[in-house]
Write an enzyme that holds these catalytic residues in place. Structure first.
Site, PDB file in Angstrom:
ATOM      1  N   ASP A 124      -5.776 -57.377 -33.187  1.00 32.90           N
ATOM      2  CA  ASP A 124      -5.690 -55.945 -32.888  1.00 32.90           C
ATOM      3  C   ASP A 124      -4.241 -55.463 -32.936  1.00 32.90           C
ATOM      4  O   ASP A 124      -3.317 -56.232 -32.695  1.00 32.90           O
ATOM      5  CB  ASP A 124      -6.308 -55.675 -31.510  1.00 32.90           C
ATOM      6  CG  ASP A 124      -6.599 -54.203 -31.281  1.00 32.90           C
ATOM      7  OD1 ASP A 124      -6.809 -53.481 -32.283  1.00 32.90           O
ATOM      8  OD2 ASP A 124      -6.606 -53.762 -30.122  1.00 32.90           O
ATOM      9  N   ARG A 152      -2.115 -45.527 -41.088  1.00 28.05           N
ATOM     10  CA  ARG A 152      -2.459 -46.693 -40.282  1.00 28.05           C
ATOM     11  C   ARG A 152      -2.750 -47.922 -41.145  1.00 28.05           C
ATOM     12  O   ARG A 152      -2.494 -49.046 -40.736  1.00 28.05           O
ATOM     13  CB  ARG A 152      -3.753 -46.433 -39.498  1.00 28.05           C
ATOM     14  CG  ARG A 152      -3.725 -45.389 -38.443  1.00 28.05           C
ATOM     15  CD  ARG A 152      -5.156 -45.092 -37.945  1.00 28.05           C
ATOM     16  NE  ARG A 152      -5.957 -46.290 -37.770  1.00 28.05           N
ATOM     17  CZ  ARG A 152      -5.873 -47.095 -36.712  1.00 28.05           C
ATOM     18  NH1 ARG A 152      -5.054 -46.810 -35.738  1.00 28.05           N
ATOM     19  NH2 ARG A 152      -6.637 -48.170 -36.628  1.00 28.05           N
ATOM     20  N   HIS A 166      -2.972 -52.765 -41.729  1.00 32.27           N
ATOM     21  CA  HIS A 166      -4.019 -53.709 -42.153  1.00 32.27           C
ATOM     22  C   HIS A 166      -3.495 -54.592 -43.293  1.00 32.27           C
ATOM     23  O   HIS A 166      -3.756 -55.784 -43.335  1.00 32.27           O
ATOM     24  CB  HIS A 166      -5.271 -52.966 -42.626  1.00 32.27           C
ATOM     25  CG  HIS A 166      -5.904 -52.113 -41.563  1.00 32.27           C
ATOM     26  ND1 HIS A 166      -6.034 -52.534 -40.267  1.00 32.27           N
ATOM     27  CD2 HIS A 166      -6.454 -50.862 -41.607  1.00 32.27           C
ATOM     28  CE1 HIS A 166      -6.639 -51.587 -39.563  1.00 32.27           C
ATOM     29  NE2 HIS A 166      -6.885 -50.558 -40.346  1.00 32.27           N
ATOM     30  N   THR A 172     -18.975 -54.135 -35.546  1.00 32.51           N
ATOM     31  CA  THR A 172     -20.102 -53.222 -35.782  1.00 32.51           C
ATOM     32  C   THR A 172     -19.746 -51.806 -35.325  1.00 32.51           C
ATOM     33  O   THR A 172     -20.366 -50.842 -35.757  1.00 32.51           O
ATOM     34  CB  THR A 172     -21.376 -53.699 -35.032  1.00 32.51           C
ATOM     35  OG1 THR A 172     -21.026 -54.031 -33.677  1.00 32.51           O
ATOM     36  CG2 THR A 172     -21.988 -54.921 -35.688  1.00 32.51           C
ATOM     37  N   LEU A 227     -10.340 -77.551 -41.849  1.00 31.25           N
ATOM     38  CA  LEU A 227     -10.507 -76.283 -41.133  1.00 31.25           C
ATOM     39  C   LEU A 227     -11.568 -75.417 -41.809  1.00 31.25           C
ATOM     40  O   LEU A 227     -11.624 -75.345 -43.031  1.00 31.25           O
ATOM     41  CB  LEU A 227      -9.174 -75.512 -41.119  1.00 31.25           C
ATOM     42  CG  LEU A 227      -9.236 -74.110 -40.498  1.00 31.25           C
ATOM     43  CD1 LEU A 227      -9.327 -74.185 -38.978  1.00 31.25           C
ATOM     44  CD2 LEU A 227      -8.035 -73.265 -40.902  1.00 31.25           C
ATOM     45  N   ARG A 241      -6.360 -62.342 -27.940  1.00 36.48           N
ATOM     46  CA  ARG A 241      -6.350 -60.960 -28.424  1.00 36.48           C
ATOM     47  C   ARG A 241      -4.909 -60.475 -28.505  1.00 36.48           C
ATOM     48  O   ARG A 241      -4.173 -60.520 -27.518  1.00 36.48           O
ATOM     49  CB  ARG A 241      -7.139 -60.027 -27.500  1.00 36.48           C
ATOM     50  CG  ARG A 241      -7.155 -58.594 -28.070  1.00 36.48           C
ATOM     51  CD  ARG A 241      -8.054 -57.639 -27.290  1.00 36.48           C
ATOM     52  NE  ARG A 241      -8.135 -56.366 -28.006  1.00 36.48           N
ATOM     53  CZ  ARG A 241      -9.235 -55.632 -28.150  1.00 36.48           C
ATOM     54  NH1 ARG A 241     -10.365 -56.056 -27.644  1.00 36.48           N
ATOM     55  NH2 ARG A 241      -9.212 -54.495 -28.804  1.00 36.48           N
TER      56      ARG A 241
HETATM   57  C1  IPE Z   1     -11.532 -54.948 -32.194  1.00 35.52           C
HETATM   58  O1  IPE Z   1     -10.506 -54.007 -32.283  1.00 35.52           O
HETATM   59  C2  IPE Z   1     -12.121 -55.197 -33.550  1.00 35.52           C
HETATM   60  C3  IPE Z   1     -11.275 -55.920 -34.499  1.00 35.52           C
HETATM   61  C4  IPE Z   1     -10.098 -56.415 -34.256  1.00 35.52           C
HETATM   62  C5  IPE Z   1     -11.860 -56.085 -35.811  1.00 35.52           C
HETATM   63  P1  IPE Z   1     -10.781 -52.456 -32.048  1.00 35.52           P
HETATM   64  O2  IPE Z   1      -9.458 -51.773 -32.166  1.00 35.52           O
HETATM   65  O3  IPE Z   1     -11.857 -51.978 -32.934  1.00 35.52           O
HETATM   66  O4  IPE Z   1     -11.314 -52.456 -30.551  1.00 35.52           O
HETATM   67  P2  IPE Z   1     -11.253 -51.342 -29.425  1.00 35.52           P
HETATM   68  O5  IPE Z   1     -11.822 -50.087 -30.013  1.00 35.52           O
HETATM   69  O6  IPE Z   1      -9.815 -51.176 -29.062  1.00 35.52           O
HETATM   70  O7  IPE Z   1     -12.048 -51.914 -28.313  1.00 35.52           O
HETATM   71  C1  IPE Z   2      -7.244 -54.039 -35.684  1.00 33.85           C
HETATM   72  O1  IPE Z   2      -6.225 -53.103 -35.678  1.00 33.85           O
HETATM   73  C2  IPE Z   2      -7.874 -54.165 -37.027  1.00 33.85           C
HETATM   74  C3  IPE Z   2      -9.241 -53.632 -37.128  1.00 33.85           C
HETATM   75  C4  IPE Z   2      -9.949 -53.179 -36.136  1.00 33.85           C
HETATM   76  C5  IPE Z   2      -9.830 -53.638 -38.449  1.00 33.85           C
HETATM   77  P1  IPE Z   2      -6.495 -51.579 -35.307  1.00 33.85           P
HETATM   78  O2  IPE Z   2      -6.761 -50.816 -36.554  1.00 33.85           O
HETATM   79  O3  IPE Z   2      -7.542 -51.478 -34.277  1.00 33.85           O
HETATM   80  O4  IPE Z   2      -5.080 -51.154 -34.729  1.00 33.85           O
HETATM   81  P2  IPE Z   2      -4.806 -50.320 -33.418  1.00 33.85           P
HETATM   82  O5  IPE Z   2      -5.503 -51.017 -32.307  1.00 33.85           O
HETATM   83  O6  IPE Z   2      -5.335 -48.957 -33.666  1.00 33.85           O
HETATM   84  O7  IPE Z   2      -3.315 -50.353 -33.272  1.00 33.85           O
HETATM   85 MG    MG Z   3      -7.507 -51.525 -32.232  1.00 36.02          MG
END
Ligand code: IPE
Ligand code: IPE
Ligand code: MG
Length: 229
Positions: free
Chosen positions: A12, A26, A30, A59, A124, A174
């Site tokens: 995250d 954003r 990624h 999801t 792995l 996390r």
């Molecule tokens: C969790 O991150 C999902 C992934 C890392 C793929 P999110 O950014 O989607 O989660 P929330 O919304 O902060 O809980």
């Molecule tokens: C996690 O990073 C990746 C995915 C959920 C695909 P985010 O896109 O949720 O990044 P933040 O949490 O908004 O910084």
């Molecule tokens: Mg996030």
């Protein structure tokens, strides 16, 4: 030392990383985050970990703007195309968890091809969680068991989950500072050691992971029992 068979990571903080770097979009986060996947995979492989499960798309992530969803689907396709060489060189097996039926067909084909090419490797296994949600997985597992006429038990449940054949999660990490599970591996992490770091995923390094593993090794895992006399 604790046995370390399975590391799961909620990757995250990509969006916040992009913002912090001054990128207008954003999705730059990624793109950068995908590079960390490669480094962490090599590290885990060299360390002798058996399973590395990475949360790539939940999801709930379908709630994001269409532009970002399309970008992520494309990025996963490009990632897998580029990564095949790394998998073959390091003998890493590729697997997924999650409901793939809702993914674009080119990505599904790429996933199937990558699995096929790496199926015989025994080191792995990198598991990407794509369109994965623990609740969805559990419901699908219950349905599958019902169809097979099997009565579910704590012992046989995993056979019906997407993680069939995989050990429970030993370390659940996390990045990005939030301390929640966001519907990730709820059944499989019942006894996981939890690690939360403020580091945004694109800034995460094998060195930080190594530090977490050192801490993990010092934990006394009791699983409800008592310390060995
Ligand atoms: C969790 O991150 C999902 C992934 C890392 C793929 P999110 O950014 O989607 O989660 P929330 O919304 O902060 O809980
Ligand atoms: C996690 O990073 C990746 C995915 C959920 C695909 P985010 O896109 O949720 O990044 P933040 O949490 O908004 O910084
Ligand atoms: Mg996030």
């Amino acid at each position: 030392m604790n046995e370390l068979r399975h590391i799961a990571i909620i990757m995250d903080g990509n969006g916040r990383w992009a913002k912090k770097q001054g990128f207008a979009k954003r999705v730059k986060g990624h793109e950068e985050g995908a590079k960390r996947v490669r480094e962490i995979t090599i590290f885990a492989s060299n360390y002798g970990v058996k399973y590395l499960t990475l949360y790539a798309f939940s999801t709930e992530n379908w709630k994001r703007p269409k532009y970002e969803i399309d970008f992520l689907m494309k990025l996963m396709d490009i990632y897998l195309k580029n990564e095949l060489k790394l998998f073959l060189e390091n003998e890493v097996r590729f697997e997924t968890i999650g409901d793939l039926s809702k993914l674009p067909s080119n990505l599904r084909d790429r996933i199937a091809y990558t699995k096929e090419q790496t199926a015989s490797f025994t080191g792995l296994t990198q598991v990407l969680a794509i369109n994965y949600g623990s609740r969805d997985e559990i419901i699908r597992a219950v349905r599958r068991a019902k169809e097979a006429g099997v009565e579910l038990t704590e012992e046989n449940m995993n056979d019906f989950l997407d993680t069939a054949g995989m050990p429970d999660v030993d370390m659940l990490i996390r990045t990005g500072g939030e301390q929640r599970l966001s519907n990730f591996l709820l059944w499989q992490s019942a006894y996981s050691e939890l690690f939360f770091t403020p580091t945004l995923w694109p800034d995460f390094t094998p060195k930080e992971l190594e530090g977490m593993i050192d801490k993990f090794n010092k934990i006394e895992r009791r699983f409800g029992g008592v310390k060995d006399e």
